[in-house]
Design an enzyme around this catalytic site. Sequence first.
Site, PDB file in Angstrom:
ATOM      1  N   ARG A 180       0.757  -1.424   0.028  1.00 47.40           N
ATOM      2  CA  ARG A 180       0.046   0.129   0.037  1.00 47.40           C
ATOM      3  C   ARG A 180       0.868   1.289  -0.070  1.00 47.40           C
ATOM      4  O   ARG A 180       0.432   2.375  -0.070  1.00 47.40           O
ATOM      5  CB  ARG A 180      -0.997   0.065   1.192  1.00 47.40           C
ATOM      6  CG  ARG A 180      -2.017  -0.958   1.017  1.00 47.40           C
ATOM      7  CD  ARG A 180      -2.879  -0.968   2.432  1.00 47.40           C
ATOM      8  NE  ARG A 180      -3.311   0.317   2.972  1.00 47.40           N
ATOM      9  CZ  ARG A 180      -3.981   0.253   4.189  1.00 47.40           C
ATOM     10  NH1 ARG A 180      -4.369  -0.789   4.681  1.00 47.40           N
ATOM     11  NH2 ARG A 180      -4.294   1.511   4.276  1.00 47.40           N
ATOM     12  N   SER A 181       2.069   1.016   0.064  1.00 49.64           N
ATOM     13  CA  SER A 181       3.027   2.302   0.121  1.00 49.64           C
ATOM     14  C   SER A 181       3.156   3.111  -1.294  1.00 49.64           C
ATOM     15  O   SER A 181       3.649   2.178  -2.201  1.00 49.64           O
ATOM     16  CB  SER A 181       4.488   1.871   0.733  1.00 49.64           C
ATOM     17  OG  SER A 181       5.464   2.693   0.451  1.00 49.64           O
ATOM     18  N   SER A 182       2.817   4.090  -1.531  1.00 53.06           N
ATOM     19  CA  SER A 182       3.017   4.732  -2.637  1.00 53.06           C
ATOM     20  C   SER A 182       4.398   5.000  -3.027  1.00 53.06           C
ATOM     21  O   SER A 182       4.989   4.915  -4.122  1.00 53.06           O
ATOM     22  CB  SER A 182       2.491   6.275  -2.710  1.00 53.06           C
ATOM     23  OG  SER A 182       2.753   6.893  -1.861  1.00 53.06           O
ATOM     24  N   HIS A 242       5.373   1.692  -4.534  1.00 52.62           N
ATOM     25  CA  HIS A 242       4.777   1.700  -5.773  1.00 52.62           C
ATOM     26  C   HIS A 242       5.754   2.283  -7.033  1.00 52.62           C
ATOM     27  O   HIS A 242       5.882   1.665  -7.983  1.00 52.62           O
ATOM     28  CB  HIS A 242       3.575   2.466  -5.854  1.00 52.62           C
ATOM     29  CG  HIS A 242       2.287   1.517  -5.332  1.00 52.62           C
ATOM     30  ND1 HIS A 242       1.761   0.455  -5.990  1.00 52.62           N
ATOM     31  CD2 HIS A 242       1.433   1.761  -4.326  1.00 52.62           C
ATOM     32  CE1 HIS A 242       0.834  -0.006  -5.315  1.00 52.62           C
ATOM     33  NE2 HIS A 242       0.599   0.708  -4.336  1.00 52.62           N
TER      34      HIS A 242
END
Length: 169
Positions: free
Chosen positions: A18-20, A23
């Site tokens: 979930r970490s941008s 990503h």
Amino acid sequence: MAEAEAPAARPRLYSYWRSSCSHRVRIALNLKGVDYEYKAVNLLKGEQSDPEFIKLNPMKFVPALVDGDAVIGDSYAIALYLEDKYPERPLLPQDLKKKALNNQIASIVGSGIQPLHNLTLLRFIEQKVGTGESLPWTQQQINKGFTGCIPRHDPSLLVTVAAIFAALF
């Protein structure tokens, strides 16, 4: 007779789904065509506080990339490292003006916008300034940051690094 060199180990990416920031690195690795090993770090379970992970990134942030003896713990630094190590599929243009604009946008997002999504920071603002104050302050700062990300004359100046950073917001 000379011995054949052993194949280099694949880079290892410590990441949270979930970490941008994570990503961004996964996108860059895939655009570069780099075969890498994915190591999940569950932030909700506090795995970033594991002593073994702290050795890699004392700030307890993801992502962290381990490539041989190189350990890089910041998405922007990782993207630049990948750009230098794997130049075949460039993330940055050669043109200095376009390259500078891409770096500017990535820097604004990475240091001026992204940190404002950090729950620790939002809680700190609430404690120091007052309940309900973090959202309007954060929105104002994020809007200000995005103003600096808009190419003033030519949107085609945006190439991959800027797109990777800006697209996740």
